[in-house]
Enzyme design. Structure first.
Site, PDB file in Angstrom:
ATOM      1  N   GLY A  20      -1.333  -6.755  16.990  1.00  0.00           N
ATOM      2  CA  GLY A  20      -1.564  -5.471  17.661  1.00  0.00           C
ATOM      3  C   GLY A  20      -0.691  -5.251  18.875  1.00  0.00           C
ATOM      4  O   GLY A  20      -0.829  -4.258  19.588  1.00  0.00           O
ATOM      5  N   TYR A 152       8.994 -10.978   1.325  1.00  0.00           N
ATOM      6  CA  TYR A 152       8.229  -9.843   1.861  1.00  0.00           C
ATOM      7  C   TYR A 152       7.472  -9.154   0.725  1.00  0.00           C
ATOM      8  O   TYR A 152       6.262  -8.911   0.818  1.00  0.00           O
ATOM      9  CB  TYR A 152       9.168  -8.862   2.572  1.00  0.00           C
ATOM     10  CG  TYR A 152       8.426  -7.776   3.318  1.00  0.00           C
ATOM     11  CD1 TYR A 152       7.901  -8.029   4.580  1.00  0.00           C
ATOM     12  CD2 TYR A 152       8.222  -6.515   2.763  1.00  0.00           C
ATOM     13  CE1 TYR A 152       7.188  -7.051   5.272  1.00  0.00           C
ATOM     14  CE2 TYR A 152       7.519  -5.532   3.441  1.00  0.00           C
ATOM     15  CZ  TYR A 152       7.009  -5.798   4.705  1.00  0.00           C
ATOM     16  OH  TYR A 152       6.301  -4.828   5.375  1.00  0.00           O
ATOM     17  N   ALA A 153       8.187  -8.865  -0.384  1.00  0.00           N
ATOM     18  CA  ALA A 153       7.556  -8.174  -1.511  1.00  0.00           C
ATOM     19  C   ALA A 153       6.418  -9.008  -2.091  1.00  0.00           C
ATOM     20  O   ALA A 153       5.331  -8.487  -2.367  1.00  0.00           O
ATOM     21  CB  ALA A 153       8.602  -7.868  -2.586  1.00  0.00           C
TER      22      ALA A 153
HETATM   23  N1  LIG Z   1       7.067  -0.481   9.646  1.00  0.00           N
HETATM   24  C1  LIG Z   1       6.941  -0.256   8.358  1.00  0.00           C
HETATM   25  O1  LIG Z   1       7.637   0.594   7.793  1.00  0.00           O
HETATM   26  C2  LIG Z   1       5.926  -1.009   7.558  1.00  0.00           C
HETATM   27  C3  LIG Z   1       5.742  -0.623   6.224  1.00  0.00           C
HETATM   28  C4  LIG Z   1       4.808  -1.280   5.467  1.00  0.00           C
HETATM   29  C5  LIG Z   1       4.056  -2.298   6.002  1.00  0.00           C
HETATM   30  N2  LIG Z   1       4.263  -2.672   7.287  1.00  0.00           N
HETATM   31  C6  LIG Z   1       3.450  -3.763   7.802  1.00  0.00           C
HETATM   32  O2  LIG Z   1       2.785  -3.353   8.964  1.00  0.00           O
HETATM   33  C7  LIG Z   1       2.495  -4.502   9.769  1.00  0.00           C
HETATM   34  C8  LIG Z   1       2.955  -4.229  11.181  1.00  0.00           C
HETATM   35  O3  LIG Z   1       4.367  -4.133  11.187  1.00  0.00           O
HETATM   36  P1  LIG Z   1       5.164  -3.163  12.176  1.00  0.00           P
HETATM   37  O4  LIG Z   1       6.031  -2.332  11.323  1.00  0.00           O
HETATM   38  O5  LIG Z   1       4.241  -2.530  13.127  1.00  0.00           O
HETATM   39  O6  LIG Z   1       6.140  -4.196  12.887  1.00  0.00           O
HETATM   40  P2  LIG Z   1       6.083  -4.872  14.331  1.00  0.00           P
HETATM   41  O7  LIG Z   1       6.122  -3.839  15.373  1.00  0.00           O
HETATM   42  O8  LIG Z   1       7.150  -5.911  14.308  1.00  0.00           O
HETATM   43  O9  LIG Z   1       4.653  -5.572  14.346  1.00  0.00           O
HETATM   44  C9  LIG Z   1       4.431  -6.833  13.753  1.00  0.00           C
HETATM   45  C10 LIG Z   1       3.300  -7.483  14.485  1.00  0.00           C
HETATM   46  O10 LIG Z   1       3.053  -8.788  13.925  1.00  0.00           O
HETATM   47  C11 LIG Z   1       3.060  -9.735  14.988  1.00  0.00           C
HETATM   48  N3  LIG Z   1       3.451 -11.051  14.497  1.00  0.00           N
HETATM   49  C12 LIG Z   1       4.569 -11.394  13.808  1.00  0.00           C
HETATM   50  N4  LIG Z   1       4.578 -12.715  13.562  1.00  0.00           N
HETATM   51  C13 LIG Z   1       3.441 -13.227  14.115  1.00  0.00           C
HETATM   52  C14 LIG Z   1       2.882 -14.517  14.231  1.00  0.00           C
HETATM   53  N5  LIG Z   1       3.481 -15.599  13.707  1.00  0.00           N
HETATM   54  N6  LIG Z   1       1.719 -14.659  14.905  1.00  0.00           N
HETATM   55  C15 LIG Z   1       1.091 -13.586  15.444  1.00  0.00           C
HETATM   56  N7  LIG Z   1       1.563 -12.334  15.352  1.00  0.00           N
HETATM   57  C16 LIG Z   1       2.721 -12.159  14.704  1.00  0.00           C
HETATM   58  C17 LIG Z   1       4.048  -9.164  15.983  1.00  0.00           C
HETATM   59  O11 LIG Z   1       3.932  -9.762  17.252  1.00  0.00           O
HETATM   60  P3  LIG Z   1       5.100  -9.500  18.354  1.00  0.00           P
HETATM   61  O12 LIG Z   1       4.927  -8.080  18.798  1.00  0.00           O
HETATM   62  O13 LIG Z   1       4.817 -10.489  19.424  1.00  0.00           O
HETATM   63  O14 LIG Z   1       6.398  -9.717  17.645  1.00  0.00           O
HETATM   64  C18 LIG Z   1       3.620  -7.704  15.969  1.00  0.00           C
HETATM   65  O15 LIG Z   1       2.462  -7.499  16.723  1.00  0.00           O
HETATM   66  C19 LIG Z   1       3.213  -5.674   9.102  1.00  0.00           C
HETATM   67  O16 LIG Z   1       2.295  -6.398   8.310  1.00  0.00           O
HETATM   68  C20 LIG Z   1       4.234  -4.982   8.224  1.00  0.00           C
HETATM   69  O17 LIG Z   1       4.627  -5.779   7.138  1.00  0.00           O
HETATM   70  C21 LIG Z   1       5.182  -2.058   8.081  1.00  0.00           C
END
Ligand SMILES: NC(=O)c1ccc[n+]([C@@H]2O[C@H](COP(=O)([O-])OP(=O)(O)OC[C@H]3O[C@@H](n4cnc5c(N)ncnc54)[C@H](OP(=O)(O)O)[C@@H]3O)[C@@H](O)[C@H]2O)c1
Length: 246
Positions: A20, A152-153
């Site tokens: 978050g 990822y997929a």
């Molecule tokens: N953006 C898109 O288009 C999209 C589309 C489909 C699905 N999603 C999914 O939505 C979710 C959020 O992604 P987002 O796009 O919002 O990207 P983001 O801004 O990079 O958010 C990812 C979050 O996961 C945290 N994280 C990553 N590795 C971690 C770990 N080892 N331990 C604890 N926390 C961890 C990050 O922490 P930090 O902030 O500290 O890095 C961040 O809070 C993901 O599951 C992603 O696959 C995104």
């Protein structure tokens, strides 16, 4: 929903958004705050002040928890006396075909899939006690090939199965498990596309709504799934993609 004045009022509820600290998770955490909840978020950096625009997370409790480390998850979870809603939004992706290598593949699966199970299991008893719910963040990548990103997929397709199976397993315990599958949302995860004008135009060209998603677009559906409005929804993952997969 008998006796619920506003089903989207989360006053008195405790919510944890894993992942978050930024992007979709941050937008979701803010949405729960605006609906009265006490909100906790976990991220990877030592302090909230290490994040850009950290003031957006004002009033939110933050902890650094690498969710790949099950012991760290257990230690952080021990600080919770109650939990009503668990949002699993952590995620990562590795570019330049690194996910074709086993070590990198495993890393992405660990963060995107295995850690979701770790967190869900860790909070099982608390959610059972509160008759709470879980929302798991998958992706449109679950439904089709993702060029250059096999891990990822696979992780996101795995989350559809995890959501269904935990949904079935825990429904009678009073825990509803559901998910969302976002399309293309402007976050740090998607900068490789949004910062490249050609790739961005290509992406926009295939989204029927003609715009990228915003974290708030995702948060609306998460609020719905976590609320009494979705009391009879179990094991479902809702596409939130502006029509991308149509
Ligand atoms: N953006 C898109 O288009 C999209 C589309 C489909 C699905 N999603 C999914 O939505 C979710 C959020 O992604 P987002 O796009 O919002 O990207 P983001 O801004 O990079 O958010 C990812 C979050 O996961 C945290 N994280 C990553 N590795 C971690 C770990 N080892 N331990 C604890 N926390 C961890 C990050 O922490 P930090 O902030 O500290 O890095 C961040 O809070 C993901 O599951 C992603 O696959 C995104």
């Amino acid at each position: 929903m008998k006796g619920v004045a506003d089903p989207l009022d989360f006053t008195g509820k405790t919510v944890l958004v894993v992942g978050g600290s930024s992007g979709i998770g941050r937008g979701t955490a803010r949405a729960f705050v605006s609906r009265g909840a006490t909100v906790h978020v976990w991220g990877t950096r030592p302090d909230l002040s290490d994040y850009e625009d950290a003031q957006e997370l004002a009033g939110i409790h933050y902890a650094q928890v690498d969710v790949v480390d099950a012991q760290r998850v257990a230690a952080a979870a021990s600080g919770f006396t109650e939990l009503d809603v668990l949002i699993l939004c952590q995620g990562t992706v590795l570019y330049n075909r690194r996910e074709f290598e086993t070590e990198a593949f495993r890393r992405v699966i660990d963060v995107n899939l295995t850690s979701m199970m770790t967190c869900a299991q860790t909070f099982h008893d608390a959610l059972r006690a509160s008759k709470g719910s879980i929302v798991i963040v998958s992706s449109t990548a679950a439904y089709r090939a993702t060029r250059g990103n096999p891990a990822y997929a696979a992780s996101k397709a795995g989350l559809l199965g995890l959501t269904r199976t935990l949904g079935q397993a825990w429904a009678r315990k009073g825990i509803r498990v559901n998910g969302i599958a976002p399309g293309f949302v402007d976050t740090k995860l998607t900068k490789v596309t949004t910062e490249d004008p050609e790739r961005l135009a290509e992406a926009l060209g295939i989204i029927p709504l003609g715009r990228l998603g915003e974290p708030a677009d995702m948060a609306g559906v998460v609020l719905f799934l976590a609320s009494p409005l979705a009391n009879y929804v179990v094991g479902e993952t809702i596409l939130v993609d502006g029509g991308l997969t149509l």
